[in-house]
Design a protein around this motif. Sequence first.
Motif, PDB file in Angstrom:
ATOM      1  N   VAL B 201       3.607  -3.304  -5.925  1.00  0.00           N
ATOM      2  CA  VAL B 201       4.247  -1.994  -6.136  1.00  0.00           C
ATOM      3  C   VAL B 201       5.739  -2.063  -5.881  1.00  0.00           C
ATOM      4  CG1 VAL B 201       2.252  -0.527  -5.715  1.00  0.00           C
ATOM      5  CG2 VAL B 201       3.627  -1.270  -3.806  1.00  0.00           C
ATOM      6  N   THR B 202       6.169  -3.089  -5.147  1.00  0.00           N
ATOM      7  CA  THR B 202       7.603  -3.232  -4.865  1.00  0.00           C
ATOM      8  C   THR B 202       8.405  -3.284  -6.162  1.00  0.00           C
ATOM      9  OG1 THR B 202       6.975  -4.525  -2.954  1.00  0.00           O
ATOM     10  CG2 THR B 202       9.278  -4.619  -3.605  1.00  0.00           C
ATOM     11  N   ASN B 203       7.868  -3.982  -7.149  1.00  0.00           N
ATOM     12  CA  ASN B 203       8.605  -4.118  -8.401  1.00  0.00           C
ATOM     13  C   ASN B 203       8.089  -3.176  -9.471  1.00  0.00           C
ATOM     14  OD1 ASN B 203      10.419  -6.287  -7.620  1.00  0.00           O
ATOM     15  ND2 ASN B 203       8.546  -7.483  -7.415  1.00  0.00           N
ATOM     16  N   GLY B 204       7.703  -1.971  -9.068  1.00  0.00           N
ATOM     17  CA  GLY B 204       7.298  -0.981 -10.060  1.00  0.00           C
ATOM     18  C   GLY B 204       5.801  -0.759 -10.051  1.00  0.00           C
ATOM     19  N   ALA B 205       5.369   0.355  -9.428  1.00  0.00           N
ATOM     20  CA  ALA B 205       3.940   0.623  -9.284  1.00  0.00           C
ATOM     21  C   ALA B 205       3.283   0.911 -10.629  1.00  0.00           C
ATOM     22  CB  ALA B 205       3.720   1.798  -8.341  1.00  0.00           C
ATOM     23  N   VAL B 295      -6.073  -1.364  -0.098  1.00  0.00           N
ATOM     24  CA  VAL B 295      -5.371  -0.968  -1.324  1.00  0.00           C
ATOM     25  C   VAL B 295      -4.920   0.491  -1.279  1.00  0.00           C
ATOM     26  CG1 VAL B 295      -5.574  -0.670  -3.821  1.00  0.00           C
ATOM     27  CG2 VAL B 295      -6.520  -2.693  -2.743  1.00  0.00           C
ATOM     28  N   MET B 296      -5.853   1.406  -0.973  1.00  0.00           N
ATOM     29  CA  MET B 296      -5.480   2.814  -1.039  1.00  0.00           C
ATOM     30  C   MET B 296      -4.521   3.198   0.081  1.00  0.00           C
ATOM     31  SD  MET B 296      -6.594   3.555  -3.827  1.00  0.00           S
ATOM     32  CE  MET B 296      -6.332   5.294  -4.105  1.00  0.00           C
ATOM     33  N   GLU B 297      -4.710   2.594   1.273  1.00  0.00           N
ATOM     34  CA  GLU B 297      -3.757   2.856   2.356  1.00  0.00           C
ATOM     35  C   GLU B 297      -2.359   2.406   1.950  1.00  0.00           C
ATOM     36  OE1 GLU B 297      -6.888   2.154   6.061  1.00  0.00           O
ATOM     37  OE2 GLU B 297      -5.546   0.552   5.456  1.00  0.00           O
ATOM     38  N   TRP B 298      -2.310   1.266   1.287  1.00  0.00           N
ATOM     39  CA  TRP B 298      -1.026   0.717   0.876  1.00  0.00           C
ATOM     40  C   TRP B 298      -0.365   1.595  -0.188  1.00  0.00           C
ATOM     41  CZ3 TRP B 298       2.834  -1.700   2.545  1.00  0.00           C
ATOM     42  CH2 TRP B 298       3.717  -2.405   1.730  1.00  0.00           C
ATOM     43  N   MET B 299      -1.182   2.116  -1.114  1.00  0.00           N
ATOM     44  CA  MET B 299      -0.631   2.999  -2.149  1.00  0.00           C
ATOM     45  C   MET B 299      -0.024   4.243  -1.498  1.00  0.00           C
ATOM     46  SD  MET B 299      -1.203   1.433  -4.978  1.00  0.00           S
ATOM     47  CE  MET B 299      -1.081  -0.077  -4.033  1.00  0.00           C
ATOM     48  N   GLU B 300      -0.712   4.729  -0.457  1.00  0.00           N
ATOM     49  CA  GLU B 300      -0.224   5.918   0.226  1.00  0.00           C
ATOM     50  C   GLU B 300       1.048   5.605   0.996  1.00  0.00           C
ATOM     51  OE1 GLU B 300      -2.358   9.185   3.035  1.00  0.00           O
ATOM     52  OE2 GLU B 300      -3.255   8.392   1.209  1.00  0.00           O
ATOM     53  N   ASP B 301       1.011   4.478   1.705  1.00  0.00           N
ATOM     54  CA  ASP B 301       2.149   4.041   2.495  1.00  0.00           C
ATOM     55  C   ASP B 301       3.391   3.880   1.610  1.00  0.00           C
ATOM     56  OD1 ASP B 301       2.787   2.562   5.239  1.00  0.00           O
ATOM     57  OD2 ASP B 301       3.761   1.466   3.616  1.00  0.00           O
ATOM     58  N   GLN B 302       3.204   3.390   0.419  1.00  0.00           N
ATOM     59  CA  GLN B 302       4.337   3.142  -0.477  1.00  0.00           C
ATOM     60  C   GLN B 302       4.705   4.373  -1.302  1.00  0.00           C
ATOM     61  OE1 GLN B 302       6.153  -0.157  -0.924  1.00  0.00           O
ATOM     62  NE2 GLN B 302       5.432   0.268   1.138  1.00  0.00           N
ATOM     63  N   GLU B 303       4.017   5.478  -1.034  1.00  0.00           N
ATOM     64  CA  GLU B 303       4.273   6.720  -1.759  1.00  0.00           C
ATOM     65  C   GLU B 303       4.346   6.501  -3.257  1.00  0.00           C
ATOM     66  OE1 GLU B 303       7.619   8.514   0.149  1.00  0.00           O
ATOM     67  OE2 GLU B 303       6.483   8.835   1.990  1.00  0.00           O
ATOM     68  N   VAL B 304       3.241   5.929  -3.754  1.00  0.00           N
ATOM     69  CA  VAL B 304       3.158   5.602  -5.168  1.00  0.00           C
ATOM     70  C   VAL B 304       3.223   6.866  -6.029  1.00  0.00           C
ATOM     71  CG1 VAL B 304       1.439   4.873  -6.852  1.00  0.00           C
ATOM     72  CG2 VAL B 304       2.058   3.369  -4.977  1.00  0.00           C
ATOM     73  N   VAL B 305       2.621   7.960  -5.506  1.00  0.00           N
ATOM     74  CA  VAL B 305       2.725   9.223  -6.235  1.00  0.00           C
ATOM     75  C   VAL B 305       4.104   9.809  -5.946  1.00  0.00           C
ATOM     76  CG1 VAL B 305       1.763  11.509  -6.574  1.00  0.00           C
ATOM     77  CG2 VAL B 305       0.273   9.617  -5.971  1.00  0.00           C
ATOM     78  N   GLU B 306       4.898   9.961  -6.975  1.00  0.00           N
ATOM     79  CA  GLU B 306       6.276  10.364  -6.753  1.00  0.00           C
ATOM     80  C   GLU B 306       6.394  11.827  -6.341  1.00  0.00           C
ATOM     81  OE1 GLU B 306       8.957   9.170  -9.860  1.00  0.00           O
ATOM     82  OE2 GLU B 306       7.700   7.424 -10.201  1.00  0.00           O
ATOM     83  N   ASP B 307       7.441  12.102  -5.578  1.00  0.00           N
ATOM     84  CA  ASP B 307       7.685  13.458  -5.118  1.00  0.00           C
ATOM     85  C   ASP B 307       7.759  14.450  -6.277  1.00  0.00           C
ATOM     86  OD1 ASP B 307       7.587  13.290  -2.470  1.00  0.00           O
ATOM     87  OD2 ASP B 307       9.707  13.624  -2.070  1.00  0.00           O
ATOM     88  N   ASP B 308       8.452  14.054  -7.341  1.00  0.00           N
ATOM     89  CA  ASP B 308       8.587  14.953  -8.498  1.00  0.00           C
ATOM     90  C   ASP B 308       7.218  15.364  -9.016  1.00  0.00           C
ATOM     91  OD1 ASP B 308      11.247  15.045  -8.427  1.00  0.00           O
ATOM     92  OD2 ASP B 308      11.621  13.850 -10.223  1.00  0.00           O
TER      93      ASP B 308
END
Lengths: 403, 438
Positions: B201-205, B295-308
């Motif tokens: 996700v670092t290089n684009g989720a 996986v899901m904890e990491w997605m949450e931690d990285q805030e994959v769902v954008e604020d917008d």
Amino acid sequence: MEIGPIWRAMMRNKTGAILIALQIAVTMAIMVNAISIMQEKDRMMSRPSGLDEHNLFSIASVGFAKDFNERVTIEEDLAALRAMPGIVNAIQSNAVPLSGSGWSMGLQTEPGAEIDGTGVGLYFVDEHGLDTYGVNLLAGENFSASDVAWRERAATEWPDKTIITRAMAEAMFPDDWASALGKTVYIADTQPITITGIVEKMQGSWPGWDGFERVMLVPTHTLFGATVYLIRTEPGMRDSVMPQVEELLADRNKDRIVRSMRSMDEIRERSYRSESSMIKILTFTIVLLIAITSLGIVGLASFSVNRRTRQIGTRRALGASKLVILRYFMTENFIISLGGVLLGAALTVGLNILMIETFSLTRITWYLVPVAMLLLLAVGQIAVFGPARRASSVPPAVATRTV
Amino acid sequence: MFSYYLKLGLLSIRRNPLLSALMIAAIAIGIGACMTIITVNYVMSSNPIPTKSEQLFHVQLDSWDPNQPEDDGNFEPPDQMTYIDAMALMKAQKAYRQVASNKSSLVLEPQGDDERPFSVTSRNTWADFFPMFDLRFVHGGGWDDASDRNLERVVVLSKEINERVFGGENSIGRRVRLSGMDYQVVGVLDEFHPVPKFFDVTNGAFSDPEEIYIPFNVAVEYELPRNGNTNCWKPVDGDGIEAFLNSECAWIQFWAELRDNSEKQEYMAFINAYAEQQKELGRFPRPLNNRLNDVMEWMEDQEVVEDDARVMLGLSILFLFVCLINTIGLLLAKFLGKSGDISLRRALGASRSSLFIQHMIESGLVGLAGGVLGLGLAWLGLRGIEMLFGDFVENMVSMDWVMVLTAIGLAIVSALLAGLYPTWRACSIAPAGQLKLQ
């Protein structure tokens, strides 16, 4: 005015009025907050880049053959590009401003690993850099050809000169940005580098970064295997020059490929795509919302007119003019809408506070609230006008008939 | 009875076409707007590898800068790993499976003379990558540990690249020329488009998965370019690739497969012990702060769902709310307009509960119609989003059956909720007063 009777009549059938008022209130809360978000996105997008944007484009060159001689290729490419008619100037660099990819470093006023540097976007350029970007040098001087070094991918030595933006100078020397000129600062914790020039404005690679306008230029050509050329054309010549450049570079050397040719306008558009899309989506949402709310007002007002046909007829028979009937329904809507927008103002502020806390958005500008209130009052009046006019044209004779 | 009420409902909807159309349109627009945004959020927050997401752990080691300020006392260790650490963990083999990987951009030279070379993205990884992340093959398979150890130049092609270079035929054993060197094809992948692209996700989720896969050791040995994010808290000590590899620069994504909680505990103990050991060597200057996130904890931690997207979700729910108030108002108008009918039915012996059911069914019908129409609008909305955002959201704008059912369900529930109050009002009409007037 017949506010008294209107009020008493409304109180007999509160639900309809409350529903309309509530709808107007929530509509207003959404609308104002959405506009506030749009304003924020718009402010972000309209920051000037300092570049001669409309006449710039970039193209990437990637060497792949085993015996690819990058240095000779770059030197010859640049000579050919700069000699091409329609091109003002060209540079080889590591990245393009606003493009989303780039290099950042930290600069610090004192050497030492324990000191926190000021983050800065970094571009490798040569003495043609300032002219190619079209940036305005405020103080100091440009690089000279003899300053420009060649850097391998895994090199760690930095040249001894840099040109920074005024925003960077202000961040490092908050008391007097102009004093940055001639100062020696430190890059990579301990390597001294002297600020030999300050440019007025230039943007870095990442529009969302708070250090977006902090940029430093270093006099270096890169030998990273993949490189990018930034080319500035005569005004209006960009679109005709672009295909020629692509062909020239592709034909000159078969040991590399050229790709990702993009005008600066396109780079900007891609970079801000989510912001501009958000503005479009929100605009659409607001229009839709107002349409729904006014349709709701039309629907409920029509219903109320239908139900009161006999009553209206009686009033007409007793001498009320058409205008009085029209005014009755318009005033009724005004009272309901007024309640709605007042509640709406409170909801708007509440929603805004919630959004600031959850998403760190900015506060709404104060004037949006009264403007939205007026707008929605006007929308209410326009929406109710049709049913009200129908009411006013109920003939007095209706009163004498049973339904 | 139900079919009779259904008929009554349809009749009633047809009797007031304008009012009914308004109601259906209001629900449809509300559902359309809401479902468009919900779909985007749903896809953004979906589980990219449901069968194994709880056994795959992203590994973070805190090797970072002792002077790094902590925001509110909580320092997030770097999301990527240094070469030294990644190699140490790979060598230790303490997890059931583990892979370090990074990303490169290479140039592929097709065999034919008239075909032009083009650039491809490459994931540089280890043999375990394929079984660990459940990649399926059309031809061949991944490479084995021996290939990793012996620096064999092998390559796994994505389906698309195999199509482009070999016209889709079985290319196992063929050679592919990448940035000036030949690689032997050992496998061709089936479709592989995890959304989000959880393993990097670092290089684009939401960027596309890489087009080819080659051994990580080969990429390091031949100094292939690194095209992902590289983050250094300390300047590299000296020139050249050796100095870079030994530096404190983080550029590698590291994942471990741990089958149960005890394996996880053991692995955590292992990486903490490793960090302690590194501290003795003068590295890891910060307090112990290593992380294992599934996986899901990491997605949450990285805030994959954008604020917008979340802001839009909130606004769209409010939008649906406005549409519902609208519907309540219109239903109320409609049902009260039918007072005469209702009174007549009551007088003829219909009980309140049967009237209640009748009107709820009518509301449900409006909801169903609004839902179906709303589904169409949501589809249009998603196409609109695709048009606005371009290829970036390509993976995000498709509705699966869960979303379709959600849309219809949400519409019906909303309409029933909206119908509750108007129905109650309609049922409490006293028949006598109404009948008298007639």
